[in-house]
Design a protein around this motif. Sequence first.
Motif, PDB file in Angstrom:
ATOM      1  N   MET A 298      -6.763  -1.147   0.124  1.00 60.63           N
ATOM      2  CA  MET A 298      -5.970  -1.572  -1.034  1.00 60.63           C
ATOM      3  C   MET A 298      -6.183  -3.074  -1.210  1.00 60.63           C
ATOM      4  SD  MET A 298      -3.772   0.708  -2.449  1.00 60.63           S
ATOM      5  CE  MET A 298      -3.227   2.379  -2.108  1.00 60.63           C
ATOM      6  N   ARG A 299      -5.834  -3.543  -2.366  1.00 63.78           N
ATOM      7  CA  ARG A 299      -5.972  -4.978  -2.630  1.00 63.78           C
ATOM      8  C   ARG A 299      -5.058  -5.758  -1.674  1.00 63.78           C
ATOM      9  NH1 ARG A 299      -3.549  -8.560  -6.317  1.00 63.78           N
ATOM     10  NH2 ARG A 299      -2.007  -7.048  -7.041  1.00 63.78           N
TER      11      ARG A 299
ATOM     12  N   LEU B 118      -1.174  13.863  -5.087  1.00 64.12           N
ATOM     13  CA  LEU B 118       0.049  13.337  -4.465  1.00 64.12           C
ATOM     14  C   LEU B 118       0.953  12.717  -5.528  1.00 64.12           C
ATOM     15  CD1 LEU B 118       1.373  12.929  -1.719  1.00 64.12           C
ATOM     16  CD2 LEU B 118       0.024  10.866  -1.418  1.00 64.12           C
TER      17      LEU B 118
ATOM     18  N   VAL C 140       1.293  10.434   5.345  1.00 61.49           N
ATOM     19  CA  VAL C 140       0.350   9.348   5.095  1.00 61.49           C
ATOM     20  C   VAL C 140       0.694   8.137   5.963  1.00 61.49           C
ATOM     21  CG1 VAL C 140      -0.705   7.847   3.375  1.00 61.49           C
ATOM     22  CG2 VAL C 140       0.034  10.146   2.712  1.00 61.49           C
TER      23      VAL C 140
ATOM     24  N   GLY D  60      -5.272  12.029  -3.433  1.00 61.62           N
ATOM     25  CA  GLY D  60      -4.434  10.915  -3.876  1.00 61.62           C
ATOM     26  C   GLY D  60      -3.865  11.156  -5.262  1.00 61.62           C
TER      27      GLY D  60
ATOM     28  N   ILE E 105      -5.532   6.758  -6.081  1.00 61.23           N
ATOM     29  CA  ILE E 105      -5.131   5.768  -5.100  1.00 61.23           C
ATOM     30  C   ILE E 105      -6.331   4.921  -4.702  1.00 61.23           C
ATOM     31  CG2 ILE E 105      -4.504   5.596  -2.646  1.00 61.23           C
ATOM     32  CD1 ILE E 105      -2.554   7.824  -3.125  1.00 61.23           C
TER      33      ILE E 105
ATOM     34  N   VAL F  57      -2.552  18.092   6.083  1.00 55.93           N
ATOM     35  CA  VAL F  57      -1.873  16.996   6.785  1.00 55.93           C
ATOM     36  C   VAL F  57      -2.903  16.062   7.435  1.00 55.93           C
ATOM     37  CG1 VAL F  57      -0.371  16.483   8.756  1.00 55.93           C
ATOM     38  CG2 VAL F  57       0.274  18.261   7.128  1.00 55.93           C
TER      39      VAL F  57
ATOM     40  N   ARG G 194       2.198   1.766  -3.448  1.00 55.24           N
ATOM     41  CA  ARG G 194       1.151   2.274  -4.341  1.00 55.24           C
ATOM     42  C   ARG G 194       0.966   3.772  -4.117  1.00 55.24           C
ATOM     43  NH1 ARG G 194      -1.264   1.740  -7.846  1.00 55.24           N
ATOM     44  NH2 ARG G 194      -3.390   1.037  -7.609  1.00 55.24           N
ATOM     45  N   ARG G 195       0.943   4.177  -2.846  1.00 53.80           N
ATOM     46  CA  ARG G 195       0.759   5.603  -2.553  1.00 53.80           C
ATOM     47  C   ARG G 195       1.937   6.412  -3.044  1.00 53.80           C
ATOM     48  NH1 ARG G 195      -0.997   3.206   2.418  1.00 53.80           N
ATOM     49  NH2 ARG G 195      -3.249   3.124   2.368  1.00 53.80           N
TER      50      ARG G 195
ATOM     51  N   ALA H 257       0.828  -1.208   0.000  1.00 50.20           N
ATOM     52  CA  ALA H 257       0.000   0.000   0.000  1.00 50.20           C
ATOM     53  C   ALA H 257       0.865   1.261   0.000  1.00 50.20           C
ATOM     54  CB  ALA H 257      -0.926  -0.008   1.211  1.00 50.20           C
TER      55      ALA H 257
ATOM     56  N   LEU I 178      -4.300  13.969   4.635  1.00 52.37           N
ATOM     57  CA  LEU I 178      -3.319  12.996   4.126  1.00 52.37           C
ATOM     58  C   LEU I 178      -3.290  11.755   5.020  1.00 52.37           C
ATOM     59  CD1 LEU I 178      -0.376  15.354   3.094  1.00 52.37           C
ATOM     60  CD2 LEU I 178      -1.508  13.715   1.584  1.00 52.37           C
ATOM     61  N   ALA I 179      -3.405  11.979   6.318  1.00 45.98           N
ATOM     62  CA  ALA I 179      -3.371  10.846   7.245  1.00 45.98           C
ATOM     63  C   ALA I 179      -4.535   9.893   6.995  1.00 45.98           C
ATOM     64  CB  ALA I 179      -3.395  11.353   8.688  1.00 45.98           C
ATOM     65  N   ARG I 180      -5.625  10.430   6.496  1.00 51.33           N
ATOM     66  CA  ARG I 180      -6.788   9.573   6.225  1.00 51.33           C
ATOM     67  C   ARG I 180      -6.555   8.630   5.050  1.00 51.33           C
ATOM     68  NH1 ARG I 180     -11.954  10.806   8.307  1.00 51.33           N
ATOM     69  NH2 ARG I 180     -12.814   9.811   6.459  1.00 51.33           N
ATOM     70  N   LEU I 181      -5.606   8.968   4.189  1.00 50.73           N
ATOM     71  CA  LEU I 181      -5.322   8.086   3.045  1.00 50.73           C
ATOM     72  C   LEU I 181      -4.820   6.717   3.513  1.00 50.73           C
ATOM     73  CD1 LEU I 181      -3.590  10.470   0.461  1.00 50.73           C
ATOM     74  CD2 LEU I 181      -5.929   9.613   0.415  1.00 50.73           C
ATOM     75  N   LEU I 182      -4.230   6.687   4.708  1.00 52.99           N
ATOM     76  CA  LEU I 182      -3.700   5.419   5.219  1.00 52.99           C
ATOM     77  C   LEU I 182      -4.814   4.386   5.402  1.00 52.99           C
ATOM     78  CD1 LEU I 182      -1.072   4.063   6.197  1.00 52.99           C
ATOM     79  CD2 LEU I 182      -1.657   4.788   8.497  1.00 52.99           C
TER      80      LEU I 182
ATOM     81  N   GLU J 276      -7.402   4.097   3.494  1.00 49.19           N
ATOM     82  CA  GLU J 276      -8.036   3.716   2.238  1.00 49.19           C
ATOM     83  C   GLU J 276      -7.709   2.257   1.922  1.00 49.19           C
ATOM     84  OE1 GLU J 276      -9.964   5.824   0.209  1.00 49.19           O
ATOM     85  OE2 GLU J 276      -9.917   6.932   2.086  1.00 49.19           O
TER      86      GLU J 276
END
Lengths: 199, 68
Positions: free
Chosen positions: B49-50, A138, A154, A135, A106, B38, A45-46, A42, B41-45, B47
Amino acid sequence: MTMIDPPEAPATDELALVRRAAAGDIPAFEELVIRHADRLYAALRRFGLDDGEAQEVAQETFIRAWRALDRFEGRSQFFTWLYRIGFNEAHRRLGSRRSPAGAVPIEENGAHEVADHRPDPAARAEQGEFLAALGMALRELPVDLRAPVVLRDVEGLSTGEAASVLDLGEAAFKSRLHRGRMALRGLIGQGPWGPPEPD
Amino acid sequence: MSDYLDGDLQRSERQRAERHLDECPECRELLASLRGLVSRLARLLAEPMRPVAATVLAGVREGIRAGG
């Protein structure tokens, strides 16, 4: 969608596994792979790798780590060490590109499934759209500025850890982080974003 | 500004920054904007993923077997 996600394992337990793996215990190393593969993938990917590349680099990272385990001194966390190996390779691959190829959201793997417990569907949709745009933006950042933002903001590494992953001094890291944030702010627009969310 | 946001300033530097922020609406706006950035951005963690761990593990096993 459920990820295998025990990256927050107790450090002592983790170090014991690393030591067993360094002594040639393959099942112990496989446990480390299971613990960290999804998170590393992950992060890659980011950082901007596409799906296939991120999986390939994650796999390569673990194989390199296996071969170099005797050089892991335990001064950093095992996962930070993996980041360093993986981001070096990702940086090499991304740095050779002229533009952020594969600049796909993303969230392409199911952002619509993100659990969001706020009661207002409109606010939720707006938040989802914003995160998707964030995303995308970025991935538009130059690689040298993107890496600090991904690692610090992140992934949540400390300044020291993130600087170490990128093999930078803290001052240089902070400078790039700030430039990355400012560039991202410029790409995404300045607002109105409102105050930071409480969570 | 990022150092202030990240809590990386020494006390005297932080106090100086705060005095400046009290007087400078542009910098207050920039700080709020960066803080919002900021935070998100922390919230993207989170999200999704496969999941790839099983596939990666299979490849790693193969790699270890092939190369030791």
